[in-house]
Write a protein that holds these residues in place. Sequence first.
Motif, PDB file in Angstrom:
ATOM      1  N   LEU A   2     -58.928  80.882  61.816  1.00  0.00           N
ATOM      2  CA  LEU A   2     -59.739  81.789  62.944  1.00  0.00           C
ATOM      3  C   LEU A   2     -60.543  80.719  63.941  1.00  0.00           C
ATOM      4  O   LEU A   2     -60.378  81.269  65.016  1.00  0.00           O
ATOM      5  CB  LEU A   2     -60.262  82.828  62.266  1.00  0.00           C
ATOM      6  CG  LEU A   2     -59.664  84.141  61.824  1.00  0.00           C
ATOM      7  CD1 LEU A   2     -60.502  85.045  60.778  1.00  0.00           C
ATOM      8  CD2 LEU A   2     -58.922  84.982  62.881  1.00  0.00           C
ATOM      9  N   GLN A  46     -58.740  79.193  66.460  1.00  0.00           N
ATOM     10  CA  GLN A  46     -58.212  80.051  67.457  1.00  0.00           C
ATOM     11  C   GLN A  46     -59.142  80.339  68.642  1.00  0.00           C
ATOM     12  O   GLN A  46     -58.678  80.631  69.560  1.00  0.00           O
ATOM     13  CB  GLN A  46     -57.687  81.302  66.743  1.00  0.00           C
ATOM     14  CG  GLN A  46     -56.275  81.031  66.143  1.00  0.00           C
ATOM     15  CD  GLN A  46     -55.637  82.438  65.498  1.00  0.00           C
ATOM     16  OE1 GLN A  46     -55.939  83.444  65.785  1.00  0.00           O
ATOM     17  NE2 GLN A  46     -55.383  82.530  64.317  1.00  0.00           N
ATOM     18  N   VAL A  47     -60.409  80.471  68.497  1.00  0.00           N
ATOM     19  CA  VAL A  47     -61.264  80.959  69.072  1.00  0.00           C
ATOM     20  C   VAL A  47     -61.912  79.635  69.895  1.00  0.00           C
ATOM     21  O   VAL A  47     -62.572  79.615  70.894  1.00  0.00           O
ATOM     22  CB  VAL A  47     -62.410  81.894  68.759  1.00  0.00           C
ATOM     23  CG1 VAL A  47     -61.842  83.095  68.240  1.00  0.00           C
ATOM     24  CG2 VAL A  47     -63.135  80.926  67.710  1.00  0.00           C
ATOM     25  N   SER A  48     -62.043  78.602  69.194  1.00  0.00           N
ATOM     26  CA  SER A  48     -62.369  77.291  69.817  1.00  0.00           C
ATOM     27  C   SER A  48     -61.952  75.953  69.131  1.00  0.00           C
ATOM     28  O   SER A  48     -61.978  75.936  68.128  1.00  0.00           O
ATOM     29  CB  SER A  48     -64.251  77.382  69.596  1.00  0.00           C
ATOM     30  OG  SER A  48     -64.830  76.233  69.939  1.00  0.00           O
ATOM     31  N   PRO A  49     -61.591  75.141  69.969  1.00  0.00           N
ATOM     32  CA  PRO A  49     -61.256  73.659  69.344  1.00  0.00           C
ATOM     33  C   PRO A  49     -62.234  72.970  68.723  1.00  0.00           C
ATOM     34  O   PRO A  49     -61.920  72.163  67.619  1.00  0.00           O
ATOM     35  CB  PRO A  49     -60.595  72.952  70.690  1.00  0.00           C
ATOM     36  CG  PRO A  49     -61.104  73.601  71.619  1.00  0.00           C
ATOM     37  CD  PRO A  49     -61.521  74.951  71.515  1.00  0.00           C
ATOM     38  N   PRO A  79     -65.696  74.177  67.242  1.00  0.00           N
ATOM     39  CA  PRO A  79     -66.833  75.164  67.110  1.00  0.00           C
ATOM     40  C   PRO A  79     -68.056  74.377  66.678  1.00  0.00           C
ATOM     41  O   PRO A  79     -68.013  73.330  65.939  1.00  0.00           O
ATOM     42  CB  PRO A  79     -66.083  75.972  65.914  1.00  0.00           C
ATOM     43  CG  PRO A  79     -65.020  75.221  65.135  1.00  0.00           C
ATOM     44  CD  PRO A  79     -64.634  74.151  66.358  1.00  0.00           C
ATOM     45  N   PRO A  80     -69.256  74.929  66.946  1.00  0.00           N
ATOM     46  CA  PRO A  80     -70.391  74.326  66.599  1.00  0.00           C
ATOM     47  C   PRO A  80     -70.584  74.294  65.148  1.00  0.00           C
ATOM     48  O   PRO A  80     -70.169  75.416  64.655  1.00  0.00           O
ATOM     49  CB  PRO A  80     -71.526  75.124  67.388  1.00  0.00           C
ATOM     50  CG  PRO A  80     -70.727  76.045  68.419  1.00  0.00           C
ATOM     51  CD  PRO A  80     -69.277  76.265  67.770  1.00  0.00           C
ATOM     52  N   GLU A 128     -72.320  77.597  63.570  1.00  0.00           N
ATOM     53  CA  GLU A 128     -71.505  78.650  63.384  1.00  0.00           C
ATOM     54  C   GLU A 128     -70.262  78.606  62.621  1.00  0.00           C
ATOM     55  O   GLU A 128     -69.754  79.643  61.896  1.00  0.00           O
ATOM     56  CB  GLU A 128     -70.899  79.002  64.882  1.00  0.00           C
ATOM     57  CG  GLU A 128     -72.318  79.419  66.011  1.00  0.00           C
ATOM     58  CD  GLU A 128     -72.940  80.386  65.385  1.00  0.00           C
ATOM     59  OE1 GLU A 128     -72.733  81.426  64.660  1.00  0.00           O
ATOM     60  OE2 GLU A 128     -74.209  80.249  65.775  1.00  0.00           O
ATOM     61  N   LEU A 177     -69.590  81.169  59.353  1.00  0.00           N
ATOM     62  CA  LEU A 177     -68.072  81.490  59.046  1.00  0.00           C
ATOM     63  C   LEU A 177     -67.586  81.409  57.652  1.00  0.00           C
ATOM     64  O   LEU A 177     -67.598  82.353  57.185  1.00  0.00           O
ATOM     65  CB  LEU A 177     -67.188  80.858  60.354  1.00  0.00           C
ATOM     66  CG  LEU A 177     -65.810  81.544  60.118  1.00  0.00           C
ATOM     67  CD1 LEU A 177     -65.612  82.935  60.429  1.00  0.00           C
ATOM     68  CD2 LEU A 177     -64.915  80.536  60.954  1.00  0.00           C
ATOM     69  N   ALA A 209     -58.263  86.951  67.465  1.00  0.00           N
ATOM     70  CA  ALA A 209     -59.078  86.184  68.062  1.00  0.00           C
ATOM     71  C   ALA A 209     -58.808  86.143  69.723  1.00  0.00           C
ATOM     72  O   ALA A 209     -59.840  85.617  70.492  1.00  0.00           O
ATOM     73  CB  ALA A 209     -58.336  84.499  67.899  1.00  0.00           C
ATOM     74  N   LYS A 235     -62.055  86.443  72.386  1.00  0.00           N
ATOM     75  CA  LYS A 235     -62.412  85.596  73.680  1.00  0.00           C
ATOM     76  C   LYS A 235     -62.626  86.342  74.669  1.00  0.00           C
ATOM     77  O   LYS A 235     -63.398  85.873  75.543  1.00  0.00           O
ATOM     78  CB  LYS A 235     -61.134  84.670  73.798  1.00  0.00           C
ATOM     79  CG  LYS A 235     -60.964  83.432  72.782  1.00  0.00           C
ATOM     80  CD  LYS A 235     -59.713  82.960  72.458  1.00  0.00           C
ATOM     81  CE  LYS A 235     -59.403  81.719  72.844  1.00  0.00           C
ATOM     82  NZ  LYS A 235     -57.840  80.959  72.531  1.00  0.00           N
ATOM     83  N   LEU A 285     -67.381  83.962  64.738  1.00  0.00           N
ATOM     84  CA  LEU A 285     -66.087  83.592  65.668  1.00  0.00           C
ATOM     85  C   LEU A 285     -66.689  83.874  67.042  1.00  0.00           C
ATOM     86  O   LEU A 285     -66.444  82.959  67.993  1.00  0.00           O
ATOM     87  CB  LEU A 285     -65.096  84.407  65.174  1.00  0.00           C
ATOM     88  CG  LEU A 285     -64.360  84.084  64.063  1.00  0.00           C
ATOM     89  CD1 LEU A 285     -63.273  85.121  63.570  1.00  0.00           C
ATOM     90  CD2 LEU A 285     -63.771  82.568  64.038  1.00  0.00           C
ATOM     91  N   MET A 327     -68.658  80.968  68.408  1.00  0.00           N
ATOM     92  CA  MET A 327     -68.020  79.927  68.842  1.00  0.00           C
ATOM     93  C   MET A 327     -67.162  79.949  70.180  1.00  0.00           C
ATOM     94  O   MET A 327     -67.058  79.088  70.786  1.00  0.00           O
ATOM     95  CB  MET A 327     -66.965  79.911  67.656  1.00  0.00           C
ATOM     96  CG  MET A 327     -67.497  79.294  66.387  1.00  0.00           C
ATOM     97  SD  MET A 327     -65.956  79.365  65.076  1.00  0.00           S
ATOM     98  CE  MET A 327     -66.940  79.108  63.542  1.00  0.00           C
ATOM     99  N   ALA A 328     -66.662  81.214  70.212  1.00  0.00           N
ATOM    100  CA  ALA A 328     -66.163  81.583  71.505  1.00  0.00           C
ATOM    101  C   ALA A 328     -66.826  81.464  72.880  1.00  0.00           C
ATOM    102  O   ALA A 328     -66.352  80.890  73.812  1.00  0.00           O
ATOM    103  CB  ALA A 328     -65.257  82.824  71.399  1.00  0.00           C
ATOM    104  N   ASN A 340     -67.605  78.000  73.530  1.00  0.00           N
ATOM    105  CA  ASN A 340     -66.355  77.179  73.853  1.00  0.00           C
ATOM    106  C   ASN A 340     -66.310  77.488  75.564  1.00  0.00           C
ATOM    107  O   ASN A 340     -65.592  76.646  76.397  1.00  0.00           O
ATOM    108  CB  ASN A 340     -65.133  77.607  73.543  1.00  0.00           C
ATOM    109  CG  ASN A 340     -63.969  76.901  73.722  1.00  0.00           C
ATOM    110  OD1 ASN A 340     -63.889  75.908  73.738  1.00  0.00           O
ATOM    111  ND2 ASN A 340     -62.962  77.513  73.951  1.00  0.00           N
TER     112      ASN A 340
END
Lengths: 425, 425
Positions: free
Chosen positions: A53, A56-59, A61-62, A65, A69, B16, B20, B80, B83-84, B87
């Motif tokens: 998941l 899917q939202v960020s290549p 991620p920090p 976060e 998650l 996702a 976004k 998530l 993260m989005a 991004n």
Amino acid sequence: MALVVQKYGGSSVADAARIKRVAQRIVATKKAGNDVVVIVSAMGDTTDELLDLAQQVSPLPPGRELDMLLTAGERISMALLAMAIANLGHQARSFTGSQAGVITDSTHGKARIIDVTPGRIQEALNSGQIAIVAGFQGVSQDTKDITTLGRGGSDTTAVALAAALGADVCEIYTDVDGIFTADPRIVGAARQIPRISYEEAMEMAACGAKILHLRCVEYARRFDLPIHVRSSFSNKEGTWVVSVHNTDEGNEMEQPIISGVAHDRSEAKITVVGVPDKVGEAAAIFRTLADAEINIDMIVQNISAAATARTDISFTLPSADGTVAVTALKRIQEQIGFEKILFDDQIGKVSLVGAGMRSHPGVTAKFFGALADAGVNIEMISTSEIRISVIVGQNEVDAAVAAAHAAFDLDADQVEAVVYGGTGR
Amino acid sequence: MALVVQKYGGSSVADAARIKRVAQRIVATKKAGNDVVVIVSAMGDTTDELLDLAQQVSPLPPGRELDMLLTAGERISMALLAMAIANLGHQARSFTGSQAGVITDSTHGKARIIDVTPGRIQEALNSGQIAIVAGFQGVSQDTKDITTLGRGGSDTTAVALAAALGADVCEIYTDVDGIFTADPRIVGAARQIPRISYEEAMEMAACGAKILHLRCVEYARRFDLPIHVRSSFSNKEGTWVVSVHNTDEGNEMEQPIISGVAHDRSEAKITVVGVPDKVGEAAAIFRTLADAEINIDMIVQNISAAATARTDISFTLPSADGTVAVTALKRIQEQIGFEKILFDDQIGKVSLVGAGMRSHPGVTAKFFGALADAGVNIEMISTSEIRISVIVGQNEVDAAVAAAHAAFDLDADQVEAVVYGGTGR
């Protein structure tokens, strides 16, 4: 009344049926008159699903976060386990890593435990409750952010809490009967090891045996806390990981030379070719790699060719870090003046581990002889007091493990006829 | 620079792709020069899936553990979402209810907020970050256990945090364009309401309009915090829920008598037949129901039949509480001496809501006339200053809503020709 800390991994709590079975085992331990603290991992594939998941939202991620998650995973399994225990008529309370007092540094994704203050766990135990604690997670001392401990984190949580609570034993439940002399998928005749010292277990873990993580054994050793690795699918005794004084106790004569043969296919080899043979060049190379936070395992430096005054330096590292390492090294190629970099991820490491080899000469010769007989070529060698590791071609790992296992009489059908000795290591 | 609090429900962050898109909307709000705090619910069906898992391990899970389990849902969606946003090049930090300072009582599953101490949120805002907060959850003041707020909890979190932070507006995002004069699935000509007072919105919510929850509007009213209910799928202005002074301002003449027609199929009716007409008997009945924690909505007591000195008492309650209520009443049947209990869950409630009816006589007559013309039989009636509710047969709800909507000129094609008046309410 003993205090028992039990740790159940993701496969032990993969679905509702398994959670209910684990609950029964926990209640049985409680009913036997023990105080029980349970550390639990996320259910089965939960962590992978959450990572997917995130992807899917960020290549990229920090870390903060990502930790937030992933810690949802244990929150789910621990609450379900507490419910399942309650349903059996016993009182259970679940606690996050933060609530359990697992205090870490702020390195998201691979935080280190710096303190454990299990006041709420002790309170729960005092009032007769079973405490269920999320493995793998903590809270950072400085920022009060949620952290995760990285690989093997749940085992480490279990051992750290067991130590802080003064537990009598830390039981690590898994899907096999304990630690084996070799991976049973490679060596059919591999045997379960009844007792092993912290030191040997650490070498096994460091060399690719996947049952226990290095970090957790280190922690247990520091506090002299017995670990009992056993199967969640049976009631059999598993492998006790204990102080060397306890392993020797009363049966010194029977101690085998070699405890087991570990292997690891996750490393790669980098060779830096044509390094000028001057003081400080090797240091510059490994400083660069350290700055890139890459863990080096084995290192070999060839004797300098007198004509050129140049040498080759080979080392192994986790395959996953290969690209970062090569990039970092290329950046200093001109400065150092080496010729080129070779990268090989088709290697494997095979390690003989055993406290017995300390006092038995000839182990190395026998090991290398067995590999030669099996037609396995040795690329690199490294040794410690209780371990010999060799790097071989990846497609030769199975043959090497099997040959070593047989040569040192570890095969199950030979166990009654162990032969000690050799002729110089 | 304004401080905007936005709340996104589960369907807005169901996967996702939607997460976004929500991230883009949040970043746009930030880029427009606002400080932004976002409250988020669990993704789509997550809560139901977790409840299903709980059911599989225990038929009656302890409230504390159920709350621990369910709060994993928002933990996933908020991480998530953060993260989005990261991004998209903006800084975001996610916070649990506990981290955000949402302090509640200890009533697991339906905890009430007793304090909000959003120090960490304010800090995040001060350093230019977007704060993402888990809706629906808090931490109990006494036991420091994780709690959930129950139905509509995320809306309440949003309003409570907005009030504590002194936000300029609390935007509640949903999948429709705002609050409508009736459910558009029943009345095709239903119109979106541009502005509505807290009081009317509360009556709408209490009478079954599902967009906003009563509790959240109550909270907003107390702090005079404007709520903007709007669609996460468009940029259209939605419905502003504001102080009555702001709704009237400058356009008192245009205020319609009726703001909308709400309906609710979730109630049932219980009639206690043949209650001895003595002082205290009704009190005993409702004390029993209160002790069983059942919320009573409407109550009707017939005039006592002189010959028997007995009366019938009817009341409505949530259908789900029916069994508990009937059981509780049967237990006092002998003591009170009533004849029997009738239970009917095939009812529906239709409510006219409008501050305008205060000053316009004839509303009731017109409403009842419209229902009569549509052939709808009225079983019970209850009124407030700005609401008239009737209980009708469940299969007559749609016809009743449509008739009332048309009678009070709420249909979209009639909006230009609103006619006030009537002849005595």
